[in-house]
Design a protein around this motif. Structure first.
Motif, mmCIF file in Angstrom:
data_model
loop_
_atom_site.group_PDB
_atom_site.id
_atom_site.type_symbol
_atom_site.label_atom_id
_atom_site.label_comp_id
_atom_site.label_asym_id
_atom_site.label_seq_id
_atom_site.Cartn_x
_atom_site.Cartn_y
_atom_site.Cartn_z
ATOM 1 N N UNK A 531 1.183 -0.815 -0.275
ATOM 2 C CA UNK A 531 0.361 -0.171 -0.322
ATOM 3 C C UNK A 531 0.609 1.092 -0.052
ATOM 4 N N UNK A 532 0.644 2.779 -1.156
ATOM 5 C CA UNK A 532 1.487 3.621 -1.405
ATOM 6 C C UNK A 532 1.670 4.376 0.260
ATOM 7 N N UNK A 551 -8.769 7.421 0.574
ATOM 8 C CA UNK A 551 -7.880 7.915 2.165
ATOM 9 C C UNK A 551 -6.281 7.454 1.545
ATOM 10 N N UNK A 552 -6.818 5.758 1.035
ATOM 11 C CA UNK A 552 -4.932 5.061 1.096
ATOM 12 C C UNK A 552 -5.917 4.030 -0.734
ATOM 13 N N UNK A 556 -1.084 -1.134 -7.357
ATOM 14 C CA UNK A 556 -1.250 -1.156 -8.608
ATOM 15 C C UNK A 556 -2.603 -0.438 -8.464
ATOM 16 N N UNK A 557 -2.947 0.839 -7.249
ATOM 17 C CA UNK A 557 -3.937 1.560 -7.701
ATOM 18 C C UNK A 557 -5.570 1.336 -7.358
ATOM 19 N N UNK A 558 -5.932 0.173 -6.758
ATOM 20 C CA UNK A 558 -7.014 0.247 -6.060
ATOM 21 C C UNK A 558 -7.347 0.954 -4.849
ATOM 22 N N UNK A 559 -8.549 1.091 -4.585
ATOM 23 C CA UNK A 559 -8.733 2.146 -3.466
ATOM 24 C C UNK A 559 -8.738 1.220 -2.748
ATOM 25 N N UNK A 560 -7.725 1.203 -0.897
ATOM 26 C CA UNK A 560 -8.111 0.817 0.212
ATOM 27 C C UNK A 560 -8.730 1.295 0.955
ATOM 28 N N UNK A 584 -5.023 3.922 13.461
ATOM 29 C CA UNK A 584 -3.723 4.909 14.033
ATOM 30 C C UNK A 584 -4.633 6.252 13.419
ATOM 31 N N UNK A 585 -4.721 5.808 12.398
ATOM 32 C CA UNK A 585 -5.969 7.339 11.381
ATOM 33 C C UNK A 585 -7.057 7.516 11.642
ATOM 34 N N UNK A 586 -7.479 6.324 12.044
ATOM 35 C CA UNK A 586 -9.086 6.508 13.070
ATOM 36 C C UNK A 586 -9.015 7.006 13.534
#
Ligand code: GAL
Length: 652
Positions: A531-532, A551-552, A556-560, A584-586
């Motif tokens: 994941x980027x 957000x992530x 392969x450019x799939x939205x996570x 952590x983000x949430x």
């Protein structure tokens, strides 16, 4: 207030009568207050049909009572005596190959067998009659560990007949059942309910809705079985709690349903044995083989607190090596104390060690107790005594503090993904754990909620992982919730009859989440995609058609992870690093306070105390938390298997 308290499991029928007095005396000396007895004693209470021998049970309760001990009596229905099989040869459970399971161990009964259910009612009535008014009686345990040894699903004639009736009650007409099961596929239409068989022994897989209904039916039988005993007990002694000892990490029936006829939930905690038989990585197993995995117990505590509506016990606590894993290591010195403290911190009323004295005979002769078989103290004897002393000195009480984060835990989802994994091993429980662990590593207290929850009051963040199907309650709760939500992969991807919803998953109103799962990529979990920014996805990846904010996304450019306002949708199974990032983000978005905990250390707040426990095998240093006044047990340095208790500045 008699809680929190230490207890023990005792088998007077295993020992000479002359030992009982001394045993009771020593239990009281250890600081034990509760003793559970009786749950496997049927062949000694009724050696042959109608030959009743309850005198020894009364005598043992007299003895325990003389030493101020309170007794929990278990119904012996998990171990029907040999003569019962002569009387009801068809009461044995049948495995999925159609083979009857034999006598010679335990749990050899079928939940659907109404004749055996009546025998259980009879022995329960007799217990009530003989000891129901005994002054030492403090509560009941129904049966023992429903489902242990894979005993919920039985493919017997009794189950087949029961299932047909259950289906008729659910669907009313055979046409409705055919429709619900998608029976047109492969010409599986039925003409009548009495044509329907159980879903085992089909050539290839039976329809998923057929399986799911069989799982629902089997779960209902456990609830019905428990209710028979509960109703009798409550009619006779409404004042006494009825308890069942559930198992750790066990999901084959709906525990919330069974607990409708219980006053208190309890579970049996064997941390080292559970880690050994779990699917944890070799690395985790190697690190914690003498301690158990640090979050495994906490999650079960939180689940059973939800199952018991706040009232829960540990009915059996591992005291030393067990006998049932491939290897059975000795716990690190201090673990028998730590496990008890951890349970109390999560709100347990009683922690009862299994068992008083190691049995020198039969199946569990290699299983430790508080005493060795020669009656000398085993290490846990001293640890149990220390816990009892510390509880008294500190005067800990109150309830487990309500968390600011909650996770929805759903048994139906666990069955559904077992029936149709699509990715080998895909599990609801595992997805719950994937969210739970990163929260606990940040010192966040978590509550578990049942799927029947209609609102999420007071929570800042609610997580719904891998939920099979929406129900009206949850839809309402989501629509009205003002906090942050994290909805996990696969959620809402099926209807209650196990079909893909017309709108496709996650099947939420567009104003809440404008997203559709258009395709699923499931792979061997080792084929991870980065994941980027860090972490990886794999095992389960959804391709989303969405207008929500991404957000992530993966390489392969799939939205996570996507977000629409405060509603977040996670479209993949993440590895540990990714899940920590997501959580952590949430918690940052939702403004949930965190703590800086050393690796292997966890904590939980109960009343005005925060209890820290170190699952590590080396000492760690705690950073002082702002809301703490100081330590009342242990200190900032917390040894291996150590416990530190901090007093909070404000009452929780
Ligand atoms: C539990 C069971 C006990 C004992 C124990 C051994 O599953 O309830 O009776 O067998 O395991 O660890």
């Amino acid at each position: 207030m008699p809680f929190p308290a230490v207890g023990v499991c005792y088998y007077p029928e295993h020992w000479p009568v002359e030992w009982w007095e001394e045993d009771a005396h020593r239990m009281a000396e250890v600081g034990i207050q509760y003793v559970r007895i009786g749950e496997f004693a049927w062949s000694r209470l009724e050696p042959s049909p109608g030959d009743l021998r309850f005198d020894w049970l009364v005598q043992s309760m007299d003895t325990l009572g003389r030493h101020g001990l309170k007794v929990i009596v278990g119904t012996p229905t998990a171990t029907p005596p040999r003569w019962m099989i002569d009387k009801h040869p068809d009461m044995l459970a049948v495995d999925k190959h159609g083979q009857a399971r034999g006598f010679g161990s335990r749990r050899h009964y079928d939940f659907s067998h109404l004749g055996y259910r009546e025998e259980c009612a009879r022995i329960t009535r007799l217990l009530i009659e003989k000891i129901g008014k005994h002054p030492a009686l403090a509560g009941w345990q129904t049966d023992n560990e429903y489902g242990c040894h894979d005993t919920i699903l039985s493919y017997s004639e009794a189950a087949r007949q029961g299932f047909r009736k259950w289906l008729e009650a659910r669907y009313g007409t055979i046409e409705a059942l055919n429709e619900a099961w998608g029976a047109v596929f492969w010409s599986m239409d039925y003409n009548r309910f009495d044509q329907i068989d159980l879903p085992n022994l089909t050539v290839t897989e039976a329809a998923p809705a057929h399986w799911l209904d069989f799982r629902r039916y089997s779960s209902d039988q456990v609830a019905a079985f428990n209710k028979v005993q509960f109703d009798l007990m409550k009619a006779a002694r409404p004042d006494l709690p009825v308890i069942h000892n559930f198992m750790g990490r066990f999901t084959d029936f709906d525990h919330y349903d069974v607990a409708r006829t219980l006053d208190v939930a309890s579970w049996d905690s064997y941390p080292i044995g559970h880690l050994a038989v779990s699917n944890e990585s070799d690395e985790v197993k190697a690190t914690y083989f003498r301690q158990g995995e640090p979050d495994a117990q906490g999650l079960q505590h939180d689940i059973y607190r939800a199952v018991g509506h706040g009232r829960w016990w540990i009915m059996e606590q591992q005291p030393g090596p067990v006998n049932w894993a491939e290897y059975n290591p000795d716990p690190l010195p201090g673990m028998a104390r730590l496990w008890a403290w951890e349970a109390f911190a999560h709100g347990a009323e009683v922690v009862s060690y299994f068992r008083w004295r190691q049995a020198p005979f039969s199946q569990e002769q290699m299983h430790a107790g508080l005493l060795r078989p020669d009656s000398e103290p085993a290490p846990a004897y001293h640890e149990a005594s220390q816990v009892a002393r510390e509880l008294k000195e500190l005067g800990i009480g109150g309830a487990a503090r309500k968390g600011r984060v909650a996770i929805v835990y759903d048994y139906l989802s666990e069955w559904a993904w077992q029936i149709q994994p699509q990715a080998k091993g895909f599990s609801h429980h595992q997805h719950v754990r994937n969210c739970y662990v990163p929260l606990r590593k940040r010192g966040v207290d978590v509550d578990i909620l049942p799927p029947s929850t209609t609102d999420f009051p007071g929570y800042d963040l609610v997580i719904i992982p891998a939920l099979f199907s929406w129900n009206d309650a949850l839809r309402t709760a989501i629509a009205n919730f003002e906090g942050h939500l994290l909805i996990g992969p696969r959620s809402g991807s099926k209807t209650e009859n196990f079909s893909i919803p017309q709108a496709l998953g996650p099947d939420l109103p567009q104003n809440l989440l404008d997203a559709k799962v258009t395709r699923v990529d499931s792979t061997d979990p080792r084929r991870a995609v980065s994941v980027k920014g860090g972490g990886a996805v794999g095992h389960w990846r959804e391709r989303l058609d969405t207008r929500a904010q991404v957000v992530l996304e993966d390489e392969e450019d799939f939205p996570v992870l996507v977000a629409q306002g405060k509603l977040n949708y996670l479209a993949a199974s993440g590895d540990r690093a990714l899940m920590q990032r997501v959580i952590d983000h949430l918690i940052e978005e939702a403004d949930v306070p965190t703590l800086d905990l050393p690796a292997g250390v966890r904590c939980r707040v109960r009343g005005k105390w925060r209890v820290y426990f170190n699952y590590g095998d080396t000492a760690a240093n705690l950073a002082p938390a702002q809301d703490e006044k100081g330590y009342v047990l242990g200190g900032a340095q917390i040894g291996p298997a150590g416990v530190t208790v901090a007093l909070l500045a404000t009452d929780a």
